[in-house]
Design an enzyme around this catalytic site. Structure first.
Site, PDB file in Angstrom:
ATOM      1  N   ASP A   7       0.857  -1.193   0.000  1.00  0.00           N
ATOM      2  CA  ASP A   7       0.000   0.000   0.000  1.00  0.00           C
ATOM      3  C   ASP A   7       0.894   1.243   0.000  1.00  0.00           C
ATOM      4  O   ASP A   7       1.760   1.381   0.855  1.00  0.00           O
ATOM      5  CB  ASP A   7      -0.879  -0.037   1.262  1.00  0.00           C
ATOM      6  CG  ASP A   7      -1.750   1.196   1.405  1.00  0.00           C
ATOM      7  OD1 ASP A   7      -1.994   1.875   0.386  1.00  0.00           O
ATOM      8  OD2 ASP A   7      -2.181   1.470   2.547  1.00  0.00           O
TER       9      ASP A   7
ATOM     10  N   ASP B 197      -1.638  -1.110  -3.944  1.00  0.00           N
ATOM     11  CA  ASP B 197      -1.917  -0.336  -5.156  1.00  0.00           C
ATOM     12  C   ASP B 197      -0.725  -0.388  -6.113  1.00  0.00           C
ATOM     13  O   ASP B 197       0.311  -0.983  -5.814  1.00  0.00           O
ATOM     14  CB  ASP B 197      -2.270   1.108  -4.777  1.00  0.00           C
ATOM     15  CG  ASP B 197      -1.356   1.635  -3.674  1.00  0.00           C
ATOM     16  OD1 ASP B 197      -0.127   1.579  -3.877  1.00  0.00           O
ATOM     17  OD2 ASP B 197      -1.860   2.045  -2.601  1.00  0.00           O
TER      18      ASP B 197
ATOM     19  N   ASP C  52      -4.852  -9.463 -15.864  1.00  0.00           N
ATOM     20  CA  ASP C  52      -5.933 -10.443 -15.824  1.00  0.00           C
ATOM     21  C   ASP C  52      -7.008 -10.022 -16.820  1.00  0.00           C
ATOM     22  O   ASP C  52      -7.364  -8.846 -16.868  1.00  0.00           O
ATOM     23  CB  ASP C  52      -6.530 -10.455 -14.403  1.00  0.00           C
ATOM     24  CG  ASP C  52      -6.834 -11.841 -13.902  1.00  0.00           C
ATOM     25  OD1 ASP C  52      -7.624 -12.534 -14.563  1.00  0.00           O
ATOM     26  OD2 ASP C  52      -6.301 -12.223 -12.848  1.00  0.00           O
TER      27      ASP C  52
ATOM     28  N   ASP D 125      -9.202 -15.366 -17.175  1.00  0.00           N
ATOM     29  CA  ASP D 125      -9.982 -15.881 -16.053  1.00  0.00           C
ATOM     30  C   ASP D 125     -11.083 -16.844 -16.519  1.00  0.00           C
ATOM     31  O   ASP D 125     -11.773 -16.579 -17.508  1.00  0.00           O
ATOM     32  CB  ASP D 125     -10.631 -14.671 -15.348  1.00  0.00           C
ATOM     33  CG  ASP D 125     -11.390 -15.044 -14.091  1.00  0.00           C
ATOM     34  OD1 ASP D 125     -10.743 -15.385 -13.091  1.00  0.00           O
ATOM     35  OD2 ASP D 125     -12.646 -14.987 -14.105  1.00  0.00           O
TER      36      ASP D 125
ATOM     37  N   GLU E 174      -6.851 -19.814 -17.181  1.00  0.00           N
ATOM     38  CA  GLU E 174      -7.185 -20.403 -15.883  1.00  0.00           C
ATOM     39  C   GLU E 174      -8.099 -21.595 -16.118  1.00  0.00           C
ATOM     40  O   GLU E 174      -9.168 -21.450 -16.712  1.00  0.00           O
ATOM     41  CB  GLU E 174      -7.914 -19.402 -14.980  1.00  0.00           C
ATOM     42  CG  GLU E 174      -8.144 -19.996 -13.598  1.00  0.00           C
ATOM     43  CD  GLU E 174      -9.327 -19.444 -12.821  1.00  0.00           C
ATOM     44  OE1 GLU E 174      -9.312 -19.556 -11.588  1.00  0.00           O
ATOM     45  OE2 GLU E 174     -10.279 -18.922 -13.436  1.00  0.00           O
TER      46      GLU E 174
ATOM     47  N   HIS F 106      -4.484 -17.173  -5.581  1.00  0.00           N
ATOM     48  CA  HIS F 106      -5.359 -16.406  -4.689  1.00  0.00           C
ATOM     49  C   HIS F 106      -6.684 -17.114  -4.418  1.00  0.00           C
ATOM     50  O   HIS F 106      -7.569 -16.534  -3.797  1.00  0.00           O
ATOM     51  CB  HIS F 106      -5.627 -15.036  -5.315  1.00  0.00           C
ATOM     52  CG  HIS F 106      -6.385 -15.144  -6.607  1.00  0.00           C
ATOM     53  ND1 HIS F 106      -5.842 -15.735  -7.731  1.00  0.00           N
ATOM     54  CD2 HIS F 106      -7.644 -14.783  -6.944  1.00  0.00           C
ATOM     55  CE1 HIS F 106      -6.740 -15.733  -8.701  1.00  0.00           C
ATOM     56  NE2 HIS F 106      -7.837 -15.164  -8.253  1.00  0.00           N
ATOM     57  N   ASP F 107      -6.838 -18.332  -4.917  1.00  0.00           N
ATOM     58  CA  ASP F 107      -8.090 -19.072  -4.712  1.00  0.00           C
ATOM     59  C   ASP F 107      -7.924 -20.337  -3.878  1.00  0.00           C
ATOM     60  O   ASP F 107      -8.910 -20.997  -3.556  1.00  0.00           O
ATOM     61  CB  ASP F 107      -8.681 -19.491  -6.069  1.00  0.00           C
ATOM     62  CG  ASP F 107      -9.142 -18.308  -6.901  1.00  0.00           C
ATOM     63  OD1 ASP F 107      -9.636 -17.327  -6.317  1.00  0.00           O
ATOM     64  OD2 ASP F 107      -9.002 -18.364  -8.145  1.00  0.00           O
TER      65      ASP F 107
HETATM   66  C1  GLC Z   1     -11.486 -17.048 -11.106  1.00  0.00           C
HETATM   67  C2  GLC Z   1     -10.701 -16.208 -10.142  1.00  0.00           C
HETATM   68  C3  GLC Z   1     -11.463 -16.111  -8.858  1.00  0.00           C
HETATM   69  C4  GLC Z   1     -12.794 -15.456  -9.144  1.00  0.00           C
HETATM   70  C5  GLC Z   1     -13.539 -16.208 -10.230  1.00  0.00           C
HETATM   71  C6  GLC Z   1     -14.692 -15.406 -10.750  1.00  0.00           C
HETATM   72  O1  GLC Z   1     -11.618 -18.359 -10.672  1.00  0.00           O
HETATM   73  O2  GLC Z   1      -9.417 -16.727  -9.964  1.00  0.00           O
HETATM   74  O3  GLC Z   1     -10.754 -15.406  -7.882  1.00  0.00           O
HETATM   75  O4  GLC Z   1     -13.560 -15.405  -7.986  1.00  0.00           O
HETATM   76  O5  GLC Z   1     -12.723 -16.464 -11.342  1.00  0.00           O
HETATM   77  O6  GLC Z   1     -14.226 -14.333 -11.521  1.00  0.00           O
HETATM   78 MG    MG Z   2      -3.495   1.941  -1.238  1.00  0.00          MG
END
Ligand code: GLC
Ligand code: MG
Length: 531
Positions: A22, A30, A99, A201, A264, A325-326
Site C-alpha cells: 500500500d 496499489d 488479468d 480468467d 485459468e 489467490h483461490d
Molecule cells: C477465477 C478467479 C477467482 C474469481 C472467479 C470469478 O476463478 O481466480 O478469484 O472469484 O474467477 O471471476
Molecule cells: Mg493503497
C-alpha cells in the site's frame, strides 16, 4: 542455441494487488506500491509479474467483477500509474501480465445496465437472458459456483439472467459476435499500452450449451461437498465451442509481437491440455493446477507428473503452479518442513513455473476471525473451507506495525507471525527460505538443462521422488525426500564428476556422492556436473 519464446524460460510471480504494498495509506495495496517493490522482485530473480484485476470494480469479488475493461480502479491508481509500472518493470527486465475476465462483468457495467433495462435494448443479447420455466421458477437446474442457482430473476423484465459466479457477476453471452469484439478491443487496448500478456480468467466457462439442457446429477456427490458439486457441469463448462473462442483470442494476441496468453483452468489433465488448442492455436499456457490439490506423496506426484508429461500435445509447453489467490497456501497445506521441497519441485520441473506472492517467505494460510471475513464465497457458502481470505492477506515486509505493508490497518488482517516471518528478516539470514528461493531461481535461470531439458525417469522410491532433466550432453538429477525420516536412494547419474549443486540444507552444497544418495529428513537435492 535455438532461441525460445521468453515465456518458456521465464519465472512468473503472481501479485494480488490489494495485498502486496500500500503506497497511499488506505490499507489496500496499489500500483505505486508495486512499483516501489520492483527492486525486491529483481533481487528474488523474478522475470514476469501477473497482476490480479486492477480495473474499475464495485469489488463484490475483489476486482473479478469489472465495470470498465479499459481503465484502472482509483483504489489501485490511474492509467498513468500503470504506464509507469509497465515502463519501470520493463526497465528492470520484468514482463507484465494482466488479468482478462471475459466470462462475466460486474452488474454495474454499463453494458449490463443497458441490457437489463428492457427486453428490446440493443445490448439485451449481450448477456444470457431466459424466460422462467413454463411452470414458473428458474429456467433450468444450472448452479452457481458460488452457491445457489445460477439464475437470478430480474423483476423489471420478468426474465432470469445467468451467472456462473455471484449474482453481481452476470455472464456475457459469448455467442454474440459484438460481445467478442468488445472484449477483443479491450485486449488490444492493453496490448497497445505495452503489456506482455493476459491470464484469462475462468476460460473454460465462457461458452454454455446452446439448448440450455439440465446438468446431470452427480452420482458421487457427498453432502459434505460444496452444493454445486451436486451436478456435473456438463452443459455449463468446457463446451466444444471453446476451441473457437481460444483461437480467436490467440489471433488477437498474435496481432502483437511476443505476447502471452495463460488460461485459468480447473479441469482434469486430459481436458486441460485441450486448451493448447488445435495445432496449438489456443492459449500458450493452460495453467496446470494439479499440484494445488495433489496429496503430497512421492507416488502420487510421480504419477501426476508422468501423466501430465504424456498428455501434452506435440510442441505444447508445460507449466506448474503451487499456489494462487483461490487455494490454501502451500506452507499450510503440506507443512512448513516441506516448503523447500515444494520450491525445488516447482523450479526443477520442465515448464514455466508460477510463484504466488509470499510463498517465497513461507506465508501461511491465515485464520480469519468471523468479523473480518471478506470473501463472498466464504460468506455465501460457509462451512466447506472454501474461504479465500486466508491466502490473500498482506505481504510481510518487515517487523514494524502493519508489517511494512501499510501505515494503517490493512483490508485483511496481517498474519500473526509477521514479526518473525518477514522479508527484512529473511533477507539478512543466509539460511532463510527467501535466500533459498533466490539461489534456486538463480540456478534455474543459469541452467539450460533446467530450462529446456527433457524430463524423464520420474520415479517414487518410498517417500523419495526422483527425476532427471537432460539437454544435449548435460544431465541434472533431482531427489526430494517427502518424509521426515532420513532415506537412501540409488545413485542417479553415472558421471564421476557430479556433485550436489543444491541441497535444501545449504551445508551439503558441492558435496560429492559415492554409490548411493543419503537424504536427511525433508531434504531435497539437485545433482549435476561439477563446475
Ligand atoms: C477465477 C478467479 C477467482 C474469481 C472467479 C470469478 O476463478 O481466480 O478469484 O472469484 O474467477 O471471476
Ligand atoms: Mg493503497
Amino acid at each position: 542455441m535455438n532461441s525460445m519464446p521468453w515465456w518458456q524460460s521465464t519465472i512468473i510471480y503472481q501479485i494480488y494487488p490489494r495485498s502486496f504494498q500500500d503506497s497511499d495509506g488506505d490499507g489496500v495495496g496499489d500500483l505505486l506500491g508495486i512499483i516501489e517493490r520492483l527492486p525486491y522482485l529483481v533481487e528474488l530473480g523474478i522475470e514476469t509479474i501477473w497482476l490480479s484485476p486492477i480495473f474499475p470494480s464495485p469489488m463484490a469479488d475483489f476486482g473479478y467483477d469489472i465495470s470498465d475493461y479499459v481503465n484502472i480502479d482509483p483504489l489501485f491508481g490511474t492509467l498513468d500509474d500503470l504506464d509507469r509500472l509497465i515502463a519501470d518493470a520493463h526497465a528492470h527486465g520484468i514482463k507484465v501480465i494482466l488479468d482478462l475476465v471475459p466470462n462475466h462483468t460486474s452488474i454495474e457495467h454499463p453494458w449490463f445496465v443497458e441490457s437489463r433495462s428492457s427486453r428490446t435494448n440493443p445490448k439485451r443479447d449481450w448477456y444470457i437472458w431466459r424466460d422462467p420455466a413454463p411452470s414458473g421458477g428458474v429456467p433450468n437446474n444450472w448452479l452457481s459456483e458460488f452457491g445457489g442457482s445460477g439464475w437470478q430473476l430480474d423483476w423489471l423484465t420478468g426474465q432470469y439472467y445467468y451467472h456462473t459466479f455471484l449474482a453481481a457477476q452476470p455472464d456475457l453471452n459469448w455467442r454474440n459476435p459484438d460481445v467478442r469484439a468488445a472484449i477483443y478491443d479491450a485486449m488490444r487496448f492493453w496490448f497497445r499500452r505495452g503489456i506482455d500478456g493476459f491470464r484469462v480468467d475462468a476460460v473454460w466457462y465462457v461458452i454454455k450449451d446452446e439448448q440450455f439442457r439440465d446438468n446431470p446429477i452427480n452420482p458421487d456427490y457427498k453432502p459434505t461437498s460444496p452444493p454445486n458439486h451436486a451436478l456435473i457441469p456438463l452443459y455449463t463448462a468446457d463446451r466444444p465451442e471453446m476451441q473457437e473462442v481460444i483461437a480467436e483470442m490467440r489471433r488477437v494476441s498474435d496481432g502483437f509481437s511476443d505476447r502471452l496468453l495463460i488460461g485459468e483452468l480447473y479441469l482434469p489433465i486430459e481436458r486441460l491440455v485441450a486448451y493448447y488448442g488445435r495445432d496449438l492455436s489456443g492459449v500458450h499456457l493452460p495453467f496446470n493446477f494439479t499440484l494445488l490439490t495433489a496429496s503430497w506423496r512421492a507416488e502420487v506426484l510421480a504419477d501426476l507428473i508422468r501423466e501430465y508429461n504424456e498428455a501434452l500435445p506435440p510442441g505444447g509447453w508445460p507449466n506448474w503452479v503451487l499456489g494462487n489467490h483461490d487455494r490454501p497456501r502451500i506452507a499450510s497445506r503440506i507443512g512448513e518442513e516441506q516448503v523447500r521441497i515444494a520450491a525445488m519441485l516447482l523450479l526443477t520441473l520442465h515448464g514455466t513455473p508460477t510463484v504466488y506472492y509470499g510463498d517465497e517467505i513461507g506465508l501461511k494460510q491465515a485464520q480469519i476471525r468471523p468479523d473480518r471475513i471478506r470473501d463472498p464465497v466464504e460468506l455465501n457458502v460457509p462451512g466447506y473451507a472454501l474461504g479465500r481470505d486466508g491466502c490473500r492477506t498482506p505481504m510481510h515486509w518487515d517487523a514494524s506495525d502493519h508489517a511494512g505493508f501499510s501505515i494503517t490497518e490493512s483490508w485483511l488482517p496481517i498474519g500473526k507471525d509477521y514479526r518473525e516471518r518477514n522479508v527484512a528478516r529473511q533477507r539478512s539470514d543466509a539460511n532463510s527460505l527467501f535466500q533459498f528461493y533466490r539461489t534456486l531461481i538463480a540456478l534455474r535461470r543459469g541452467s539450460q538443462v533446467l530450462i529446456r531439458g527433457a524430463l524423464h525417469s520420474i520415479r517414487a522410491e518410498g517417500d523419495i521422488l526422483t527425476f532427471l532433466r537432460e539437454h544435449e550432453q548435460e544431465r541434472i538429477a533431482v531427489a526430494l525426500n517427502l518424509s521426515a525420516e532420513p532415506a537412501t536412494v540409488s545413485r542417479m547419474l553415472d558421471e564421476s564428476d557430479t556433485c550436489i549443486l543444491l541441497s535444501s540444507f545449504s551445508e551439503r552444497r558441492a558435496e560429492i556422492l559415492a554409490h548411493s544418495i543419503e537424504l536427511g529428513p525433508n531434504e531435497g537435492i539437485i545433482l549435476g556436473r561439477r563446475k
